[in-house]
Design a protein around this motif. Structure first.
Motif, PDB file in Angstrom:
ATOM      1  N   ASN A  92       0.482  -1.270  -0.115  1.00  0.00           N
ATOM      2  CA  ASN A  92      -0.226   0.121  -0.362  1.00  0.00           C
ATOM      3  C   ASN A  92       0.953   1.067  -0.258  1.00  0.00           C
ATOM      4  O   ASN A  92       0.155   2.250  -0.772  1.00  0.00           O
ATOM      5  CB  ASN A  92      -0.974  -0.085   1.179  1.00  0.00           C
ATOM      6  N   PHE A  93       2.043   0.594   0.502  1.00  0.00           N
ATOM      7  CA  PHE A  93       3.273   2.541   0.810  1.00  0.00           C
ATOM      8  C   PHE A  93       4.026   2.354  -0.674  1.00  0.00           C
ATOM      9  O   PHE A  93       4.706   3.747  -0.684  1.00  0.00           O
ATOM     10  CB  PHE A  93       3.769   2.173   1.483  1.00  0.00           C
ATOM     11  N   ILE A  94       3.318   1.527  -1.991  1.00  0.00           N
ATOM     12  CA  ILE A  94       4.193   1.348  -2.535  1.00  0.00           C
ATOM     13  C   ILE A  94       3.526   2.989  -4.053  1.00  0.00           C
ATOM     14  O   ILE A  94       2.342   2.544  -4.388  1.00  0.00           O
ATOM     15  CB  ILE A  94       4.963   0.497  -3.357  1.00  0.00           C
ATOM     16  N   ASN A  95       4.332   3.762  -4.805  1.00  0.00           N
ATOM     17  CA  ASN A  95       3.533   3.817  -5.758  1.00  0.00           C
ATOM     18  C   ASN A  95       3.698   3.252  -7.671  1.00  0.00           C
ATOM     19  O   ASN A  95       4.611   3.098  -7.483  1.00  0.00           O
ATOM     20  CB  ASN A  95       3.909   6.019  -5.917  1.00  0.00           C
ATOM     21  N   LEU A  96       2.477   2.981  -7.396  1.00  0.00           N
ATOM     22  CA  LEU A  96       2.262   2.861  -8.744  1.00  0.00           C
ATOM     23  C   LEU A  96       1.642   2.606  -9.925  1.00  0.00           C
ATOM     24  O   LEU A  96       1.279   2.159 -10.433  1.00  0.00           O
ATOM     25  CB  LEU A  96       1.322   0.589  -8.177  1.00  0.00           C
ATOM     26  N   SER A  97       1.782   4.434  -9.955  1.00  0.00           N
ATOM     27  CA  SER A  97       1.123   4.843 -10.878  1.00  0.00           C
ATOM     28  C   SER A  97       1.868   4.609 -12.513  1.00  0.00           C
ATOM     29  O   SER A  97       3.116   4.791 -12.209  1.00  0.00           O
ATOM     30  CB  SER A  97       1.041   5.870 -10.591  1.00  0.00           C
ATOM     31  N   ASP A  98       1.237   4.479 -13.138  1.00  0.00           N
ATOM     32  CA  ASP A  98       2.154   4.181 -14.401  1.00  0.00           C
ATOM     33  C   ASP A  98       3.065   3.190 -14.684  1.00  0.00           C
ATOM     34  O   ASP A  98       4.064   3.286 -15.249  1.00  0.00           O
ATOM     35  CB  ASP A  98       3.150   5.112 -14.815  1.00  0.00           C
ATOM     36  N   HIS A 133      -4.338  -2.011 -10.131  1.00  0.00           N
ATOM     37  CA  HIS A 133      -3.154  -1.132 -10.616  1.00  0.00           C
ATOM     38  C   HIS A 133      -2.813  -0.702 -11.882  1.00  0.00           C
ATOM     39  O   HIS A 133      -1.987  -0.243 -11.894  1.00  0.00           O
ATOM     40  CB  HIS A 133      -2.142  -0.781  -9.291  1.00  0.00           C
ATOM     41  N   HIS A 179      13.593   1.870  -9.774  1.00  0.00           N
ATOM     42  CA  HIS A 179      13.112   2.030 -11.588  1.00  0.00           C
ATOM     43  C   HIS A 179      13.875   1.200 -12.635  1.00  0.00           C
ATOM     44  O   HIS A 179      15.360   1.998 -12.004  1.00  0.00           O
ATOM     45  CB  HIS A 179      12.335   3.169 -11.732  1.00  0.00           C
TER      46      HIS A 179
END
Length: 204
Positions: A92-98, A133, A179
Motif C-alpha cells: 500500500n505504501f508503494i507508488n504504482l502509478s504508471d 493498479h 526503477h
C-alpha cells in the motif's frame, strides 16, 4: 546493464523430479572439420524463466501466444526482504502509478544456493490488487509464486484471472529497489508451457 539471470549448467538447482539442465558437445570441430555442435536439455521451468498460463491451465495461452512487449520495458523492483508472507497491505505504501511491471525482491533464494525447501508466500489477493493498479507482469526471485508444495496453485490462477503474467527465478543479489528497464524475452517455443529467459536490467 545488470544481468539478473541464473546460470544454466550442470549445477543449476531444479525442481525435484524435473529435468535437470545438461549441455553436451555432440560433434566437435575436429570431427566435423568446421564447427562445434552442441545440444541441451532442460525443463522449461529451470533457473530464470517465464510461466505461460498453459503451465497450470489446459486452455491457457502457450509461450508463442504471449505478447512479447510484456517482457520488455520499465519495471519497478520492490524490496520485501523482511516478509515471509506478501500481501496487498505490504504494498500500500508503494507508488504504482504508471507501472506495468514489478519484480518482488525477497532475497529468500540467493543466486548459487541449492533449491529452497520453503519460500515466502504470495497472497492470492495480489492478483486483484495488481490488476487494480494496472500491473501486467510480476517477477520474483523465487522458483514459484506459490508455495513449493502447492497443488492448487492459487496465486498462479489468481494472476491469470487478472491478466497478470509471471517471471520466476530472477537473481537480484546486490540489486537495489527502484526503477529499471527490463528485458526478459522468452524463446518462441510453439505450444510450450514456459521458457528460459535471459533477464537483464538497465538503469534509467
Amino acid at each position: 546493464m545488470i544481468d539478473i539471470s541464473r546460470t544454466l549448467n550442470a549445477d543449476t538447482p531444479t525442481w525435484p523430479e524435473d529435468e535437470p539442465f545438461s549441455y553436451d558437445l555432440t560433434a566437435s570441430k575436429a570431427e566435423t572439420g568446421s564447427v562445434n555442435i552442441g545440444q541441451f536439455t532442460t525443463s522449461c521451468h529451470t533457473a530464470t524463466h517465464i510461466d505461460a498460463p498453459f503451465h497450470f491451465n489446459d486452455s491457457g495461452l502457450t509461450v508463442d501466444q504471449l505478447p512479447i512487449d510484456l517482457y520488455m520495458g520499465p519495471v519497478l523492483i520492490i524490496d520485501l526482504t523482511t516478509k515471509q508472507r506478501i500481501t496487498p497491505e505490504d504494498l500500500n505504501f508503494i507508488n504504482l502509478s504508471d507501472v506495468r511491471r514489478v519484480i518482488l525482491k525477497t532475497d529468500a533464494w540467493p543466486n548459487g544456493d541449492p533449491f529452497p525447501t520453503e519460500i515466502p508466500e504470495l497472497d492470492s489477493r495480489l492478483g486483484a490488487f495488481f490488476h487494480e493498479h494496472g500491473i501486467e507482469l510480476v517477477g520474483v526471485d523465487l522458483p514459484s509464486v506459490d508455495p513449493l508444495d502447492s497443488k492448487s496453485l492459487d496465486t498462479h490462477h489468481a494472476f491469470e484471472e487478472n491478466d497478470i503474467h509471471i517471471l520466476e527465478g530472477v537473481a537480484l543479489d546486490g540489486v537495489e529497489a527502484g526503477h529499471y528497464y527490463l528485458s526478459a524475452l522468452p524463446l518462441k517455443l510453439e505450444g510450450a508451457d514456459g521458457s528460459p529467459v535471459r533477464a537483464v536490467l538497465q538503469s534509467i
